[in-house]
Design an enzyme around this catalytic site. Sequence first.
Site, PDB file in Angstrom:
ATOM      1  N   CYS A 151      -5.330  -2.222  -1.209  1.00  0.00           N
ATOM      2  CA  CYS A 151      -6.172  -3.376  -1.542  1.00  0.00           C
ATOM      3  C   CYS A 151      -7.300  -2.981  -2.482  1.00  0.00           C
ATOM      4  O   CYS A 151      -7.939  -1.947  -2.325  1.00  0.00           O
ATOM      5  CB  CYS A 151      -6.723  -4.002  -0.274  1.00  0.00           C
ATOM      6  SG  CYS A 151      -5.441  -4.756   0.750  1.00  0.00           S
ATOM      7  N   GLU A 173      -9.663  -6.153  13.782  1.00  0.00           N
ATOM      8  CA  GLU A 173     -10.590  -6.524  12.713  1.00  0.00           C
ATOM      9  C   GLU A 173     -10.739  -8.040  12.668  1.00  0.00           C
ATOM     10  O   GLU A 173      -9.745  -8.766  12.748  1.00  0.00           O
ATOM     11  CB  GLU A 173     -10.074  -6.034  11.364  1.00  0.00           C
ATOM     12  CG  GLU A 173     -10.018  -4.531  11.242  1.00  0.00           C
ATOM     13  CD  GLU A 173      -9.453  -4.070   9.913  1.00  0.00           C
ATOM     14  OE1 GLU A 173      -9.588  -2.882   9.621  1.00  0.00           O
ATOM     15  OE2 GLU A 173      -8.874  -4.895   9.178  1.00  0.00           O
ATOM     16  N   SER A 225     -12.695  -5.809   8.820  1.00  0.00           N
ATOM     17  CA  SER A 225     -11.969  -5.292   7.670  1.00  0.00           C
ATOM     18  C   SER A 225     -12.972  -4.833   6.629  1.00  0.00           C
ATOM     19  O   SER A 225     -14.101  -5.335   6.557  1.00  0.00           O
ATOM     20  CB  SER A 225     -11.086  -6.394   7.082  1.00  0.00           C
ATOM     21  OG  SER A 225     -10.681  -6.071   5.774  1.00  0.00           O
ATOM     22  N   CYS A 284      -2.299   2.823   3.223  1.00  0.00           N
ATOM     23  CA  CYS A 284      -3.010   1.765   3.945  1.00  0.00           C
ATOM     24  C   CYS A 284      -4.126   2.358   4.804  1.00  0.00           C
ATOM     25  O   CYS A 284      -4.181   3.561   5.051  1.00  0.00           O
ATOM     26  CB  CYS A 284      -2.029   0.946   4.784  1.00  0.00           C
ATOM     27  SG  CYS A 284      -2.671  -0.690   5.248  1.00  0.00           S
ATOM     28  N   ASP A 285      -4.991   1.488   5.290  1.00  0.00           N
ATOM     29  CA  ASP A 285      -6.290   1.870   5.846  1.00  0.00           C
ATOM     30  C   ASP A 285      -6.258   3.032   6.839  1.00  0.00           C
ATOM     31  O   ASP A 285      -7.007   3.997   6.702  1.00  0.00           O
ATOM     32  CB  ASP A 285      -6.926   0.672   6.548  1.00  0.00           C
ATOM     33  CG  ASP A 285      -7.246  -0.464   5.597  1.00  0.00           C
ATOM     34  OD1 ASP A 285      -6.972  -0.335   4.393  1.00  0.00           O
ATOM     35  OD2 ASP A 285      -7.763  -1.496   6.063  1.00  0.00           O
ATOM     36  N   LYS A 286      -5.437   2.922   7.894  1.00  0.00           N
ATOM     37  CA  LYS A 286      -5.483   3.921   8.967  1.00  0.00           C
ATOM     38  C   LYS A 286      -4.762   5.201   8.583  1.00  0.00           C
ATOM     39  O   LYS A 286      -4.881   6.212   9.286  1.00  0.00           O
ATOM     40  CB  LYS A 286      -4.880   3.356  10.259  1.00  0.00           C
ATOM     41  CG  LYS A 286      -5.471   2.036  10.698  1.00  0.00           C
ATOM     42  CD  LYS A 286      -6.984   2.059  10.769  1.00  0.00           C
ATOM     43  CE  LYS A 286      -7.561   0.670  10.927  1.00  0.00           C
ATOM     44  NZ  LYS A 286      -7.348  -0.224   9.772  1.00  0.00           N
ATOM     45  N   ASP A 301      -2.570  -3.866   7.949  1.00  0.00           N
ATOM     46  CA  ASP A 301      -3.629  -4.737   8.463  1.00  0.00           C
ATOM     47  C   ASP A 301      -3.587  -6.107   7.798  1.00  0.00           C
ATOM     48  O   ASP A 301      -3.838  -7.132   8.431  1.00  0.00           O
ATOM     49  CB  ASP A 301      -4.998  -4.110   8.201  1.00  0.00           C
ATOM     50  CG  ASP A 301      -5.217  -2.823   8.975  1.00  0.00           C
ATOM     51  OD1 ASP A 301      -4.275  -2.391   9.663  1.00  0.00           O
ATOM     52  OD2 ASP A 301      -6.311  -2.261   8.886  1.00  0.00           O
ATOM     53  N   CYS A 343       0.823  -1.217   0.000  1.00  0.00           N
ATOM     54  CA  CYS A 343       0.000   0.000   0.000  1.00  0.00           C
ATOM     55  C   CYS A 343       0.853   1.263   0.000  1.00  0.00           C
ATOM     56  O   CYS A 343       0.426   2.302  -0.513  1.00  0.00           O
ATOM     57  CB  CYS A 343      -0.902   0.025   1.231  1.00  0.00           C
ATOM     58  SG  CYS A 343      -1.942  -1.432   1.457  1.00  0.00           S
TER      59      CYS A 343
END
Length: 561
Positions: free
Chosen positions: A195, A446, A472, A126-128, A85, A53
Amino acid sequence: MSKDNIRQYSAPVYDGIENAPARSMMRAVGFQDKDFNRPFIGIASTWANVTPCNMHIDGLAREAEHGVNQASGKGIIFNTITISDGISNGTEGMKYSLVSREIIADSIEAVIGCQGYDGVIAIGGCDKNMPGCIMGLARLNRPGLFIYGGTIQPGEGHTDMISVFEAVGQYAKGEINAIQVKQIEEVALPGPGSCGGMYTANTMASAIEALGMSLPGSSAQDAISEEKRQDCHRAGEAVMNLLRLDIRPRDIMTKAAFENAIKVVIALGGSTNAVLHLIAMAHTAEVKLDLDDFVRIGQETPVVADLRPSGKYLMSELIKIGGIQPLMKRMLERGMLDGSCLTVTGKTLAENLAEVEDYPADQQIILPFEQPVKKDSHLVILKGNLSPTGAVAKITGKEGLYFEGPARVFEGEEGAMRGILDGEVQEGEVVVIRGEGPKGGPGMREMLKPTSAIIGKGLGQSVALITDGRFSGGSHGFVIGHVTPEAYEGGPIGLVENGDKISINAETREITLHISNEEMSLRRAKWQKPEPKYKSGALAKFAKLAAGADKGAVTDLNLDV
C-alpha cells in the site's frame, strides 16, 4: 566435504557418511557435489497471490537465490505465510492478522533451525511480514538480512487503498453513489506492491532500513523496478559477506539501532503499528525497549514528511526524489542518529550515508527541520486512569491537540461500524471500541473501517476514537489505540459507560475518564471477565499466550521455562 566456520550449521546436517540420507534428499531437488561445499542460505519468501503486496515476491526470491549462488553460496527458497489486512479489515478474519506475525516468525525459525541453514534472507511485502521476518531472523541469530518487496504504483487520480475505504464512508454520507465507489475500487490498485502511503508496510520497511537490517535504499523502491531486482541480487552478496565477517542480527539490532529506527519512523509520520512491532522485535533481539523510550525520543524528534495518510504524497513520489536515505543523512548531520551503528553492509550507518546526495531543492515532500509538519512526535504515548500502562495516539496536530466529549461505547468493531454508518455517532463524541485487544479480540484487529467511515462521513475533525485494538497505518484523525490494560484483562476501558466524559490531552500526554475513584471501584466490583471467544486453534493459542500491547503483544514473554 568442507567444515569451515561459514558452514557452522549446515556441516553437521549434510557432511559425512552418516548424513548420506540428507544429501540424497537434496540431490532430488537438484543439488550436485559442489553445492554441499557451499554455505546453505535459506531464502524465506512470503509469496502468495492473496494480495498485491506479495504477488511478485516469487520473482524476487529467485533473484536473491541467483545472487547467493553467484556469491559462492547455495540459495534454498522456502515459503512462509502472508495474509492481507486490506482484504480482511473489518471482518472476523482480521483477528488472524497480528497472529500471522507470530506464525511468520515461528515458521522461519522452524525451517532455518530444522534444515541447518547457515544464513538467511527474508523477503516481505504486506504489513506483518516485516516484523515477522525480523523476529524470525533474531531468534536463531544466524547471519541474515531483510528485503522489502517494494511499493505499489498510485491508482488513477492519485488514489490508493485508503481511497477505497474512505469512499465507503462518502457513500454512507450520500456524497457519492455506488457506481462512483465501484469506479474508485477498479482503479485504486494498479498492480503489485505494498500500500502506497506511509502506512504500516512502508513504515516498517523504513524502520528496518534505519535499524540496519536491510540494504541501503531497500525500503524506497517500486515493487516492479530494476532497482528492486538489483536489491535482491545484492542481498545474496551481502549475506555471504555477513557470513564471512560473522556479523549476526543481534550485532546490528542494538538499543542505539532501535532508537535510530524510532526516530526515522517519527520523522516520516509513520504508523502506530511501529510502536507495537518495534517493541516486539526488540524483545526477540533481547533489547529492552518500552513505551517510555518512545516518549523520550518523541519529545526531540519532529515530523518532517508530508506523506499519506495525514499528508499529501505517496511513497512512489518519495522514491522519485531519493527515498529515505537523504532524510537519514540530514538527521545524521544534525546529530539525531547514531552513525556508529553496524548494518548488513558490514559498514556503519555513517559509512553507508557518506556519499548520499540531498533531495532536489524544489521538492516539497520532506520539509526542513526548521519548518516541520509537527515539532515533536505524532506518535503520542498517553497514560491516565483510562489507560494506566499506556496507549498510543496518532496525532499530527491537524486534528488539534485536545479532545473532550461524551463516550459512545461499542463492544467490538462491527457494532461501531454500524453505529457510524447509521448516524448513531454524533459530532463531539468519543467512540470507544473495546474487546478488541490481543487477548480479548483476540488478535487486536485494526479499526481501519471505522476510522475511514468517520473520515468519509466528514466527522474526522469532530469525533475521537479510542480502542484496545490497533489502527491501520492508513488510519488518521483523532485516534487512540493500544489502550492497556485491555478490557478483557479488566482494564478501565472495559468500565466506560455511554455518556461518560473522556478527555485526551496530547500536550500533557494524558487520557482521562472523568468519573470518581469511588464510581470506578463500584464498576470494577461488578465487572466479570468475559469467556474466551475461541477454545481451540491459532486464535485460542494467541489469546492464551499474547502479552499486552505495551509489551508488543509477543507470545513468548511469559512462558514458564
